[in-house]
Design an enzyme around this catalytic site. Structure first.
Site, mmCIF file in Angstrom:
data_model
loop_
_atom_site.group_PDB
_atom_site.id
_atom_site.type_symbol
_atom_site.label_atom_id
_atom_site.label_comp_id
_atom_site.label_asym_id
_atom_site.label_seq_id
_atom_site.Cartn_x
_atom_site.Cartn_y
_atom_site.Cartn_z
ATOM 1 C CG ASP A 57 -1.847 1.140 1.276
ATOM 2 O OD1 ASP A 57 -2.897 1.023 0.628
ATOM 3 O OD2 ASP A 57 -1.559 2.167 1.935
ATOM 4 C CE1 TYR A 62 -0.008 7.721 3.072
ATOM 5 C CE2 TYR A 62 0.362 5.520 2.240
ATOM 6 C CZ TYR A 62 -0.450 6.441 2.863
ATOM 7 O OH TYR A 62 -1.693 6.061 3.285
ATOM 8 C CE LYS A 92 -4.033 4.423 0.469
ATOM 9 N NZ LYS A 92 -2.709 4.338 1.064
ATOM 10 C CG HIS A 125 -5.030 9.413 0.472
ATOM 11 N ND1 HIS A 125 -3.679 9.369 0.265
ATOM 12 C CD2 HIS A 125 -5.209 8.916 1.705
ATOM 13 C CE1 HIS A 125 -3.083 8.870 1.327
ATOM 14 N NE2 HIS A 125 -3.995 8.586 2.219
#
Ligand code: NAP
Length: 947
Positions: A57, A62, A92, A125
């Site tokens: 993921d 990130y 996302k 997201h």
């Protein structure tokens, strides 16, 4: 799936219900780590793959897409996995990318980072839109913009269509947000990734997602990374620690196991190889019922709030809400205008203008700013004042309500007026009056709670839930409004349950062997049907048009490449036949008028075995029906006799490809040839219509050499049922014409009020989504698929036929070539037994009609089993064994059952000793009579309910 020597623990996988992604492993590895260190992430992902993770993921936020991609490539190089396809990768779309035109470029950027051609899952997201810019947290409050749910989701769908995302979904979406997506989605979200763990269990959301086929994935399954600075409520939970100790597991494993048992996929982050391994060791043991109960009672706390995406300073200039669901007048109290505050000066209280204020509230609802309006703290007398002036009555009265303040009078009043009561301070409030909490401290409630093993608060929740259960409500007691509209509304759950329960009494459609109509389709098609259920396909001609062209070509219409076929989609074969019949009648009339001949006595020639809709056509449209009688051994129209019946007033001869009675195909080729000779001799131009309702989707696949269709020059139109062997649920038929000239132009209406010129020739305007289902079957099955289905049906019919013959009791009258059905009579033509067998089979759930044959053969009672796609060998065998059981019972009954009947023939003689004495009686004949089990009234006429 694991490659070369890597002994990874088997992680169960779940299929997603939307999209084309490979099944998703039930535990995935999270990669949100702040600050992000490239090498740490890459090494951790490699370690994860090594210990068995196949689900990764990441997200543009990130900044771990690059190291994830590099780790996967490295894993392939090292042989840890054979290819990228073995790994399920999620990324996302960040809020600053949630603009319709930025979705696709953002995914392309993520793929560039990942060095991959596709992601397995692409998620929105957050349901938060931010000013465009690089993904980051925190964001300025002023940068929040309204979320364009429809636009963003359309762009997400495009990502899936382009194959760049195998599946699409959302994250941090509540049921409200999901509703907005589902309202516009043609591809529903496959996954909703949300905060979920024993401390934030998301019961309502899970139930909603389950119902909608959306898979829930849990982030922060171990309580996260101290995101809110208050520690970790999961890893530090004493309840979980106690369970972990008892099971010999870690707290992390207990949490992950619990999530797995809830049917939820965990996305767990660890960059430590040991812990990574540990987090996968959850599949070979279980929590106990007691553990689950304890976990269900853990106090709930959410860690990640939407506010955490923003800096505390600043203001939301846009709340992202265009409306509130409910707007209430807080109190029946009017105060001098001024800033909101509490308490107020007594002198500031003013008279309340109920009418004026309520009018303004109604305006709020009318403008769509409030979806519903209501009041709060209103007593019955206040409500009366509002109701006296309201054009929109209040939907809700929110009042203090709990076991120590039960508001019975108000509740009764509101129930009578259809006003929903909402309870505030259900647990007694927050010591508002400084005297403690009379609910939570109530000894009565405490005693009940103790006895039930619940807290006082739960006891109250359960009581509320119990009254929400339909079977605990008044609806199961009150009589239903059957023939009049009920005075009041009832809840949607109750309405559903009541009707659902009544429908339970319907027989199982799949055991109904009477019907030719499709009773099973693939779930994907069911899904398409649901997606299109709110559309009227009368408004579109694209899909009907495609289907008409496919069918016309299947029936060998003389069309050049690219030429459009002539035909329409109908509700079923009845409408199709009415249309075809009308076209023939009009053509015949036009010809007669042109020749100056009478045109008031049209007739049509058919076999006596035609469906009842031909009789209807004749009666409704004033055409004489001339039927060729059937005879013993010949249960279809004899073409020689049919042609003899043709005269100058015959508008057409209708032949049947697949007789309803026996499934037999009529000899259309011979009919064509004989009729051609007669036409030549007489100068008439009598055409043929083929009613291929059942056989039209059989003959082309099983008997391609059989000439019955437009290859025969006199065949001018053909109807076929999409919902029979076209393999679509009830509600679709088709009629196609050979050429444009065969459909008189004056029967076609041109409408333009739907936006463009649309020719229409139908009796029924609106159309359901079955058109789409038909197109799905054509696309999905192709020639090969249809042929395989029909071959299987014929095979099941063969098994049935042979099984029935083996009983020694029946004569099969259907032919081996034709529609896959078996029609049979009892040997010796015992009519009553046929009806008894039909009735007795109902006990097992089977519906098999027994019916008498048409004129000339009324003495024959036939039983008929139609073999549909979903009636396979196992069902055929079960059916045969049930038939044998019934036959045995009937035999037993005949032996010991009915009283044998005797018939005596007597002669009355003169009195033996003269007048005044009784006459003498002499029995001259004594005979036993065959037992009659039951007298059955036999319906005459056509095969009314059996086609
Ligand atoms: P999490 O997985 O609940 O917790 C991770 C923390 O627990 C880490 O500090 C980890 O440290 C530690 N840990 C892992 N296994 C452990 C074990 N067996 N025993 C003790 N400690 C253990 O939290 P999360 O990172 O918030 O959530 C997981 C993933 O979900 C994220 O990485 C991200 O991919 C995703 N996520 C998505 C959203 C969203 O909005 N969609 C939000 C948050 C997170 P070590 O690394 O030192 O083991």
């Amino acid at each position: 799936m694991d490659s070369k020597g890597v002994a990874a623990p088997a992680v169960p996988e779940v299929a997603l219900q939307s999209g084309n992604a490979r099944p998703m492993p039930a535990v995935g590895m999270g990669t949100a780590a702040f600050p992000m260190v490239h090498e740490n992430t890459k090494n951790a992902v490699l370690a994860a793959i090594e210990v068995g993770y196949r689900h990764l993921d990441t997200a543009s936020l990130y900044r771990t897409e690059k190291p994830v991609g590099e780790a996967v490539a490295e894993a392939v190089r090292r042989g840890l996995v054979q290819s990228r396809e073995e790994v399920f990768v999620t990324s996302k779309l960040w809020g600053s990318q949630c603009h319709p035109d930025l979705v696709l470029p953002s995914l392309r950027e993520s793929l560039q980072n990942l060095q991959m051609d596709y992601v397995d899952l692409y998620l929105v997201h957050w349901p938060v839109c931010l000013k465009p810019g690089p993904p980051k947290v925190p964001n300025k409050r002023e940068d929040a913009l309204p979320f364009n749910f429809e636009g963003v989701w359309r762009a997400m769908e495009e990502c899936q269509r382009l194959g760049l995302a195998k599946a699409i979904g959302v994250s941090n979406f509540t049921t409200k947000h999901l509703e907005k997506i589902l309202a516009v989605a043609t591809i529903p979200p496959a996954v909703n990734q949300v905060e979920l763990n024993p401390v934030w269990q998301q019961r309502t959301l899970r139930a909603y997602c389950d119902a909608k086929g959306i898979r829930v994935a849990a982030y922060s399954p171990l309580g996260g990374q101290n995101w809110d600075g208050t520690g970790n409520a999961v890893l530090e939970s004493p309840v979980l620690a106690e369970i972990a100790k008892a099971r010999g597991k870690t707290v992390a494993q207990v949490s992950l196991r619990w999530i797995y048992e809830q049917g939820v996929t965990s996305i767990v982050k660890s960059y430590n190889k040991e812990r990574l391994k540990q987090n996968l060791e959850i599949f070979d043991w279980e929590l106990t019922e007691e553990d689950r109960l304890k976990i269900s009672q853990i106090t709930q706390k959410k860690i990640i709030q939407v506010e955490s995406l923003f800096t505390p300073e600043g203001e939301f200039t846009n709340l992202q809400m265009e409306y509130v669901d409910l707007y209430l007048i807080h109190w029946p109290v009017c105060l001098k205008p001024g800033p909101l505050g509490f308490p107020n000066k007594r002198e500031d209280a003013l008279p309340f203008d109920f009418e004026g204020v309520w009018r303004a509230m109604e305006e709020c609802q009318r403008l769509g700013l409030a979806r519903a309006i209501g009041v709060s703290n209103f007593a019955t007398k206040h409500l009366k004042k509002v109701l006296a002036v309201a054009t929109i009555p209040p939907a809700v009265d929110q009042v203090e309500l709990n076991p120590v303040w039960q508001q019975r009078t108000l509740r009764d009043y509101c129930a009578a007026k259809g006003i929903r009561v909402a309870a505030y301070s259900p647990l007694g409030g927050q010591n508002w009056d400084g005297q403690g909490n009379s609910v939570l401290e109530s000894p009565v409630l405490a005693e009940i709670a103790k006895a039930r093993g619940k807290t006082v608060a739960q006891e109250l929740d359960d009581a509320a839930a119990a009254s929400a259960v339909v079977f605990a409500s008044r609806y199961v007691q009150e009589p239903l409004p059957r023939y009049e509209l009920g005075r009041k509304s009832i809840s949607k759950d109750a309405a559903y349950q009541i009707i659902h329960d009544e429908l339970l009494l319907d027989s199982s459609p799949r055991l109904n062997l009477a019907s030719f109509v499709t009773t099973w389709m693939e779930p994907e098609c069911d899904k398409l049907i649901l997606e299109g259920i709110n559309k009227n396909y009368a408004d579109m001609d694209e899909y009907p048009n495609r289907c008409v062209n496919i069918i016309a070509r299947l029936f060998n219409a003389p069309l050049s490449a690219g030429e459009t076929a002539v035909g329409v989609g109908t509700v079923g074969s009845s409408e199709a036949i009415m249309l075809a019949g009308l076209a023939f009648k009009r053509r015949w009339q036009n010809r007669r008028k042109a020749a100056g001949k009478p045109h008031d006595k049209p007739n049509i020639v058919t076999g006596a075995n035609v469906q009842v809709c031909w009789e209807k056509f004749a009666r409704y449209f004033e055409v004489e029906l001339k039927e060729v009688k059937l005879r013993e051994g010949c249960y279809v129209m004899d073409p020689d006799e049919a042609v003899q019946m043709v005269d100058e007033n015959t508008i057409c001869v209708a032949a049947i490809l697949g007789s309803t009675l026996t499934g037999e195909f009529e000899d259309v080729k011979r009919l064509n040839n004989l009729l051609a000779i007669k036409n030549m001799r007489t100068g008439w131009d009598t055409p043929i219509h083929v009613d291929a309702a059942s056989g039209g989707f059989i003959a082309p696949f099983l008997y391609p050499e059989l000439e019955w269709d437009f290859r025969l020059p006199l065949v001018k139109s053909i109807n076929v049922s999409g919902h029979k062997y076209g393999l679509v649920y009830a509600g679709v038929g088709w009629v196609v014409w050979r050429n444009k000239e065969d459909l008189p132009e004056e029967l076609i209406f041109h409408i333009n009020y739907l936006g463009a010129d649309q020719p229409t020739f139908t009796l029924n305007f609106s159309k359901g989504t079955q058109i789409i289902a038909q197109y799905y079957q054509f696309l999905r099955l192709g020639f090969e698929g249809y042929r395989n289905v029909m071959e299987n049906c014929m095979e099941s019919a063969r098994i049935l036929r042979e099984g029935l013959e083996r009983t020694g009791r029946f004569t099969v009258i259907s032919k081996e070539r034709g529609v896959p059905l078996v029609a049979f009579t009892f040997k010796g033509r015992d009519t009553a037994l046929a009806f008894r067998l039909s009735a007795a089979l109902r006990r097992f759930g089977w519906i098999v009609p027994a019916y008498t044959m048409p004129a000339n053969l009324e003495h024959m009672a036939v039983l008929r089993v139609v073999v549909r796609e979903d009636f396979g060998r196992t069902m055929a065998e079960r059916f045969l064994s049930n038939v044998q059981m019934v036959l045995d019972e009937l035999d037993d009954e005949a032996k010991g059952g009915p009283v044998p009947r005797m018939r005596f023939t007597i002669e009355l003689g003169p009195p033996a000793r003269g007048a005044g004495e009784e006459a003498s009686v002499k029995v001259v004949k004594r005979e036993s009579v065959v037992a009659v089990h039951r007298s059955v009234s036999l319906a005459g006429g056509k095969t009314k309910g059996v086609c």
